[in-house]
Design a protein around this motif. Structure first.
Motif, PDB file in Angstrom:
ATOM      1  N   PRO A 176      -4.208 -18.725  55.517  1.00 33.12           N
ATOM      2  CA  PRO A 176      -3.905 -19.389  54.235  1.00 33.12           C
ATOM      3  C   PRO A 176      -2.513 -19.051  53.701  1.00 33.12           C
ATOM      4  O   PRO A 176      -1.836 -19.933  53.167  1.00 33.12           O
ATOM      5  N   ASN A 177      -2.084 -17.802  53.849  1.00 34.41           N
ATOM      6  CA  ASN A 177      -0.735 -17.438  53.404  1.00 34.41           C
ATOM      7  C   ASN A 177       0.330 -18.178  54.199  1.00 34.41           C
ATOM      8  O   ASN A 177       1.346 -18.620  53.652  1.00 34.41           O
ATOM      9  N   ALA A 178       0.085 -18.335  55.500  1.00 35.63           N
ATOM     10  CA  ALA A 178       1.047 -19.049  56.345  1.00 35.63           C
ATOM     11  C   ALA A 178       1.130 -20.519  55.948  1.00 35.63           C
ATOM     12  O   ALA A 178       2.226 -21.095  55.872  1.00 35.63           O
ATOM     13  N   VAL A 179      -0.023 -21.141  55.682  1.00 36.00           N
ATOM     14  CA  VAL A 179      -0.029 -22.553  55.285  1.00 36.00           C
ATOM     15  C   VAL A 179       0.682 -22.732  53.949  1.00 36.00           C
ATOM     16  O   VAL A 179       1.458 -23.685  53.764  1.00 36.00           O
ATOM     17  N   GLU A 180       0.449 -21.830  53.012  1.00 33.41           N
ATOM     18  CA  GLU A 180       1.124 -21.930  51.719  1.00 33.41           C
ATOM     19  C   GLU A 180       2.631 -21.724  51.867  1.00 33.41           C
ATOM     20  O   GLU A 180       3.423 -22.355  51.151  1.00 33.41           O
ATOM     21  N   ALA A 181       3.050 -20.861  52.783  1.00 29.92           N
ATOM     22  CA  ALA A 181       4.483 -20.695  53.033  1.00 29.92           C
ATOM     23  C   ALA A 181       5.095 -21.983  53.594  1.00 29.92           C
ATOM     24  O   ALA A 181       6.216 -22.369  53.225  1.00 29.92           O
ATOM     25  N   ILE A 182       4.363 -22.661  54.468  1.00 27.50           N
ATOM     26  CA  ILE A 182       4.844 -23.944  54.993  1.00 27.50           C
ATOM     27  C   ILE A 182       4.934 -24.977  53.866  1.00 27.50           C
ATOM     28  O   ILE A 182       5.893 -25.766  53.797  1.00 27.50           O
ATOM     29  N   VAL A 183       3.948 -24.986  52.962  1.00 27.72           N
ATOM     30  CA  VAL A 183       3.974 -25.917  51.831  1.00 27.72           C
ATOM     31  C   VAL A 183       5.200 -25.675  50.967  1.00 27.72           C
ATOM     32  O   VAL A 183       5.902 -26.622  50.569  1.00 27.72           O
ATOM     33  N   ARG A 184       5.485 -24.410  50.664  1.00 21.97           N
ATOM     34  CA  ARG A 184       6.666 -24.112  49.852  1.00 21.97           C
ATOM     35  C   ARG A 184       7.946 -24.552  50.553  1.00 21.97           C
ATOM     36  O   ARG A 184       8.870 -25.065  49.918  1.00 21.97           O
ATOM     37  N   GLY A 185       8.024 -24.340  51.854  1.00 20.07           N
ATOM     38  CA  GLY A 185       9.209 -24.760  52.583  1.00 20.07           C
ATOM     39  C   GLY A 185       9.377 -26.263  52.586  1.00 20.07           C
ATOM     40  O   GLY A 185      10.493 -26.774  52.393  1.00 20.07           O
TER      41      GLY A 185
END
Length: 325
Positions: free
Chosen positions: A155-164
């Motif tokens: 989930p943290n990785a997916v949220e980082a992709i969303v922010r990018g």
């Protein structure tokens, strides 16, 4: 007979009425023209709305079809072979080396049982069982731990992709940020996706390699979102944001199920260990009480029956406290 003045007045009224009727229409300001433009605007807006609904329905159908295909493929991989098990556990050992080590371990167990005076016809049976089952159980446990660590960080990785993506970065650059800053094993797995792209694979093919490595429903959701976005377009940041919420909710549900089933697991562990605890205590207090089980043929038979029944009970209790979610 009408006079010239009356005729002139009527002619002027006729010309004025005709001008009043025709001139606004010619200038484009009449009610009919306004109604016509309004009607055309309504038709255009309705057409755009229908096109948007059609595109939305098409994307939904594409998503459902892709999700069904991925889910069917995931279910078809329920039976995991030894090379796949080692690969999914994050181990670099070759299958041949693993089999060799398992044979050595089984031989060592057999030799140990012969040394402790286990009957010669039972020692190879227990040695083969230990050499085949125990290493595979160890790899399965390692594979499960690897998948749990991956799900904790996903989930943290997916949220980082969303922010990018929201800041304007391309998807590849957003994944590169995850591959650089995330925790293991997500860091290595997303780095593997970038390596696959460097070898010429498309993004769709590269994320499917991630599903081969970590065959879990949550990873399947991520792969489906990326695949559909690459094929049909759409708002990637919104889709991944919703996915991150789904992943966190599933994580909460798993933790809740784990807490609710902890009592049953503790009871199963206690019941499964009782035969061994009782046997040790009886052997300490009366060393010769259980000796017939190991020194007589009838004792060997009952010992084998007890072992089979204990294994069946442990298996049943394990299935009772194991939940699919």
């Amino acid at each position: 007979m009408l006079g010239p003045i009356v005729i002139a007045i009527l002619a002027m009224l006729f010309v004025g009425a005709l001008g009043f009727a025709l001139v606004p229409s010619a200038l484009g300001g009449g009610r009919a023209e306004q109604r016509r433009k309004a009607f055309q605007g309504d038709v255009r807006a309705n057409r755009m709305a229908l096109d948007a609904d059609r595109n939305r329905d098409q994307r939904r159908k594409d998503l459902q079809r892709t999700l069904k295909q991925q889910t069917d493929a995931l279910h078809s991989k329920k039976r995991v072979t030894l090379p796949q098990m080692l690969f999914q556990a994050g181990m670099t050992i070759k299958p041949g080396a693993f089999i060799r080590n398992s044979i050595i371990f089984g031989g060592a167990v057999t030799l140990l049982l012969v040394v402790v005076q286990v009957p010669i016809y039972l020692a190879p049976v227990f040695g083969v069982a230990a050499g085949y089952l125990l290493p595979r159980m160890w790899v399965s446990r390692k594979r499960k731990k690897y998948q749990d660590k991956f799900l904790d960080e996903l989930p943290n990785a997916v949220e980082a992709i969303v922010r990018g993506v929201k800041t304007g970065l391309p998807l590849n650059d957003s994944i590169r940020v995850v591959a650089k800053d995330a925790k293991e094993p997500v860091k290595s797995e997303f780095g593997r996706v970038l390596d696959q792209q460097a070898f010429g694979m498309s993004m769709t093919e590269a994320v499917n390699v991630l599903l081969d490595r970590v065959p879990l429903p949550e990873v399947n959701f991520f792969v489906v979102v990326i695949t559909v976005q690459q094929q049909a377009g759409g708002n990637l940041s919104e889709a991944l944001g919703n996915l991150a919420k789904v992943l966190r909710n599933r994580k909460k549900m798993k933790q809740k199920i784990k807490a609710m089933s902890s009592e049953a697991k503790a009871s199963a562990g206690i019941i499964g260990s009782l035969p061994f605890v009782v046997a040790i205590l009886v052997s300490i207090t009366s060393p010769t009480y259980l000796a017939p089980l190991f020194t007589t043929t009838l004792g060997h038979i009952w010992l084998g029956i007890g072992t089979v029944m204990l294994a069946a009970g442990v298996f049943i209790m394990n299935r009772m406290v194991k939940f699919d979610y």
